[in-house]
Scaffold this motif. Sequence first.
Motif, PDB file in Angstrom:
ATOM      1  N   LEU A  29       0.827  -1.209   0.000  1.00  0.00           N
ATOM      2  CA  LEU A  29       0.000   0.000   0.000  1.00  0.00           C
ATOM      3  C   LEU A  29       0.864   1.263   0.000  1.00  0.00           C
ATOM      4  CD1 LEU A  29      -2.845  -1.057   2.448  1.00  0.00           C
ATOM      5  CD2 LEU A  29      -2.961  -0.844  -0.042  1.00  0.00           C
ATOM      6  N   SER A  30       2.016   1.203   0.665  1.00  0.00           N
ATOM      7  CA  SER A  30       2.941   2.337   0.652  1.00  0.00           C
ATOM      8  C   SER A  30       3.492   2.578  -0.743  1.00  0.00           C
ATOM      9  CB  SER A  30       4.092   2.103   1.631  1.00  0.00           C
ATOM     10  OG  SER A  30       3.624   2.002   2.947  1.00  0.00           O
ATOM     11  N   LEU A  31       3.772   1.498  -1.461  1.00  0.00           N
ATOM     12  CA  LEU A  31       4.260   1.626  -2.836  1.00  0.00           C
ATOM     13  C   LEU A  31       3.184   2.237  -3.733  1.00  0.00           C
ATOM     14  CD1 LEU A  31       6.591   0.998  -4.811  1.00  0.00           C
ATOM     15  CD2 LEU A  31       5.476  -1.191  -5.232  1.00  0.00           C
ATOM     16  N   ILE A  32       1.956   1.777  -3.583  1.00  0.00           N
ATOM     17  CA  ILE A  32       0.847   2.329  -4.370  1.00  0.00           C
ATOM     18  C   ILE A  32       0.632   3.799  -4.037  1.00  0.00           C
ATOM     19  CG2 ILE A  32      -1.656   2.193  -4.732  1.00  0.00           C
ATOM     20  CD1 ILE A  32      -1.347  -0.876  -4.347  1.00  0.00           C
ATOM     21  N   ALA A  33       0.720   4.135  -2.755  1.00  0.00           N
ATOM     22  CA  ALA A  33       0.592   5.538  -2.349  1.00  0.00           C
ATOM     23  C   ALA A  33       1.718   6.375  -2.960  1.00  0.00           C
ATOM     24  CB  ALA A  33       0.600   5.656  -0.831  1.00  0.00           C
ATOM     25  N   GLY A  34       2.917   5.820  -3.029  1.00  0.00           N
ATOM     26  CA  GLY A  34       4.037   6.517  -3.668  1.00  0.00           C
ATOM     27  C   GLY A  34       3.772   6.763  -5.141  1.00  0.00           C
ATOM     28  N   PHE A  35       3.187   5.756  -5.817  1.00  0.00           N
ATOM     29  CA  PHE A  35       2.817   5.937  -7.223  1.00  0.00           C
ATOM     30  C   PHE A  35       1.820   7.085  -7.361  1.00  0.00           C
ATOM     31  CE2 PHE A  35       3.576   1.155  -8.139  1.00  0.00           C
ATOM     32  CZ  PHE A  35       4.916   1.388  -8.379  1.00  0.00           C
ATOM     33  N   LEU A  36       0.815   7.099  -6.494  1.00  0.00           N
ATOM     34  CA  LEU A  36      -0.209   8.150  -6.566  1.00  0.00           C
ATOM     35  C   LEU A  36       0.376   9.526  -6.262  1.00  0.00           C
ATOM     36  CD1 LEU A  36      -3.221   6.331  -4.869  1.00  0.00           C
ATOM     37  CD2 LEU A  36      -2.918   6.857  -7.298  1.00  0.00           C
ATOM     38  N   LEU A  37       1.213   9.610  -5.232  1.00  0.00           N
ATOM     39  CA  LEU A  37       1.833  10.899  -4.901  1.00  0.00           C
ATOM     40  C   LEU A  37       2.729  11.382  -6.039  1.00  0.00           C
ATOM     41  CD1 LEU A  37       2.749  10.338  -1.151  1.00  0.00           C
ATOM     42  CD2 LEU A  37       1.042  11.927  -2.050  1.00  0.00           C
ATOM     43  N   TRP A  85      10.127   3.772   8.957  1.00  0.00           N
ATOM     44  CA  TRP A  85      11.044   4.195   7.896  1.00  0.00           C
ATOM     45  C   TRP A  85      10.933   3.299   6.666  1.00  0.00           C
ATOM     46  CZ3 TRP A  85      14.747   0.955   6.048  1.00  0.00           C
ATOM     47  CH2 TRP A  85      15.105  -0.141   6.843  1.00  0.00           C
ATOM     48  N   GLU A  86      10.555   2.031   6.869  1.00  0.00           N
ATOM     49  CA  GLU A  86      10.434   1.123   5.735  1.00  0.00           C
ATOM     50  C   GLU A  86       9.319   1.576   4.789  1.00  0.00           C
ATOM     51  OE1 GLU A  86       9.931   0.137   8.920  1.00  0.00           O
ATOM     52  OE2 GLU A  86      11.581  -1.199   9.449  1.00  0.00           O
ATOM     53  N   ARG A  87       8.201   1.990   5.371  1.00  0.00           N
ATOM     54  CA  ARG A  87       7.080   2.471   4.553  1.00  0.00           C
ATOM     55  C   ARG A  87       7.462   3.742   3.803  1.00  0.00           C
ATOM     56  NH1 ARG A  87       2.073   2.060   8.812  1.00  0.00           N
ATOM     57  NH2 ARG A  87       2.389  -0.107   9.404  1.00  0.00           N
ATOM     58  N   LEU A  88       8.183   4.623   4.485  1.00  0.00           N
ATOM     59  CA  LEU A  88       8.614   5.869   3.836  1.00  0.00           C
ATOM     60  C   LEU A  88       9.543   5.564   2.669  1.00  0.00           C
ATOM     61  CD1 LEU A  88       8.732   8.959   3.741  1.00  0.00           C
ATOM     62  CD2 LEU A  88      10.620   8.841   5.372  1.00  0.00           C
ATOM     63  N   LEU A  89      10.458   4.650   2.860  1.00  0.00           N
ATOM     64  CA  LEU A  89      11.411   4.302   1.802  1.00  0.00           C
ATOM     65  C   LEU A  89      10.697   3.709   0.589  1.00  0.00           C
ATOM     66  CD1 LEU A  89      14.481   4.284   1.305  1.00  0.00           C
ATOM     67  CD2 LEU A  89      14.469   1.919   2.085  1.00  0.00           C
TER      68      LEU A  89
END
Length: 124
Positions: A29-37, A85-89
């Motif tokens: 979900l963090s990766l998907i959020a990164g794509f959206l951001l 920090w893992e989610r942020l990365l």
Amino acid sequence: MHGTGYLRSVRKWKRNRRITVNEILNLVLSLIAGFLLGAVFFGGLWWTVQKGLSSRKPAFWFSGSLLIRTIIAIAGFYFVSDGHWERLLICLLGFFVMRHVVVRVTRLPEEDSNQLTKEAGNAT
């Protein structure tokens, strides 16, 4: 200094540390959020350049867009990471992957860019 109880608890935590399904889901979900951001940030930049170049007040468009896009990106990173920090990365990875996607999608086709180069050469 820490007592021996602290060292035992640290060793126990290291031994029993396994990645759970919830952690994997949070990372996805963090990766998907990164794509959206990234899509919002870099897509917004492309849109701003289109509007700003034809506007009577380009400074307004560029500065306002930078402020809004930066606030959205930083707030998104803050909420997605939730202190991990893992989610942020992973979110940052998705953000910068999307940068390359937006650059590729918004690039002029080869024929058009070659034509523009020829026209610029003929105009001088």
